[in-house]
Design a protein around this motif. Structure first.
Motif, short mmCIF file in Angstrom:
data_model
loop_
_atom_site.label_atom_id
_atom_site.label_comp_id
_atom_site.label_asym_id
_atom_site.label_seq_id
_atom_site.Cartn_x
_atom_site.Cartn_y
_atom_site.Cartn_z
N UNK A 61 30.11 -10.84 38.74
CA UNK A 61 30.89 -9.53 38.01
C UNK A 61 31.27 -8.63 39.07
N UNK A 62 32.48 -8.06 38.96
CA UNK A 62 32.85 -7.11 40.01
C UNK A 62 31.80 -6.05 40.49
N UNK A 63 31.03 -5.48 39.65
CA UNK A 63 30.04 -4.40 40.11
C UNK A 63 28.77 -5.12 40.82
N UNK A 64 28.85 -6.36 40.96
CA UNK A 64 27.46 -6.80 41.88
C UNK A 64 27.79 -6.16 43.38
N UNK C 13 23.66 -5.84 30.63
CA UNK C 13 23.76 -6.78 31.80
C UNK C 13 24.65 -5.88 32.75
N UNK C 16 28.78 -0.75 34.58
CA UNK C 16 29.64 0.09 34.95
C UNK C 16 29.32 1.23 34.24
N UNK C 44 23.09 -5.82 36.77
CA UNK C 44 23.58 -4.66 37.42
C UNK C 44 23.25 -3.51 36.34
#
Lengths: 140, 140, 140
Positions: A61-64, C13, C16, C44
């Protein structure tokens, strides 16, 4: 009626390794408790189950971010089972049925023989609902 | 009690065309089986239902990549119904009620007249839960 | 049996701020209606609950874009409660239990003392299912 008799129904849409791992852990946990699990593969999750790709790198996922990437890589090096391996184990532990969504098969130009043997078949959304019965539907 | 009498409750958060299409297919499938469907629009999904934007391009999930983009574009060219069209058909097939989340309306500075006629009204999270009853809640 | 007695089970999960805010609003709404809420933190989302990070900026879903970023920033400036604050209020309103997933604790090399006091403890996926009972499972 015991709710444990009703299946857990996971609709997998996302194709990144972190979400697929989270899904595999939820499937394995339910299977270990004796709950039947139905998995319905759509879009990029289905793509990740194709033969040439299942053991590859599907990103996160991008936020990783870089920190998350490093954490996941460290666990892999330490021998953590991949999501595919976790699902294989879940199938040995209990009743886990994995079906490809027929609409997504068309989208991705996939034929049944293109999919990893983890996938048990192909079905439409109506069959998915009928198999889901009164059990939980979880979209991942 | 027949679980088919309980609604399917879809909370739509994501605003990309692939997730909205997956949601529309789940809604249409449930409606075709005679299950009432409640859709609750938040954040970027709500944004995608605004009048000037509903027929536009809302992008895809990051993991789609260039290959996924090409696959989706090919289906569109081949005449696949858009998610908005699929939801319009679902409304004709069965009972599908689409409500905008009032908090997200404030966030995006939207007024009811800014939304596509597919949206039936605006409600808060309490009303969402009361309408959801004992039915499934699925977050997309 | 009254379905209101069954808990709402949120598996968080994503890390953001927009998804965490959506989750916090769903938790607070359920708590206000007297429904017990179990929150299970993975990946995250768990990272976002660590002490040094909970009040920071965790970004938004990719489709938010510059326009979405500006809308969220404007609400924050206008005094909107953060998702962490909304969860604190939800805990005062009702029964909200927040547990870290033990596998994700290992992944991120976190110890219980690294987490914000909003988090009540750490558990595995089996305990999560046992606490979830027959209630809804929602993956965010």
């Amino acid at each position: 009626m015991n709710a444990m008799d009703e299946p857990l129904n996971l609709v997998l849409f996302s194709g990144t390794d972190d979400k697929l791992q989270a899904a595999a852990v939820l499937a394995a946990g339910a299977a270990a408790l004796g709950k039947p699990v139905n998995v319905f593969l759509q879009y990029w999750a289905l793509d990740a189950f194709s033969k040439g790709k299942i053991d590859g790198d599907h990103g996160l996922a991008p936020e990783a971010g870089a920190e998350g990437r490093a954490a996941v890589d460290a666990l892999t090096k330490a021998g953590q089972a991949s999501w595919a391996e976790t699902l294989r184990q879940a199938k040995e532990l209990g009743s886990v049925d994995i079906q490809a969504c027929s609409l997504s098969m068309d989208l991705l130009h996939l034929e049944p023989e293109d999919l990893d043997p983890l996938v048990d078949g192909t079905e439409g959304v109506t069959a998915f609902y009928l198999n889901a019965g009164e059990g939980q539907v979880v979209f991942i």
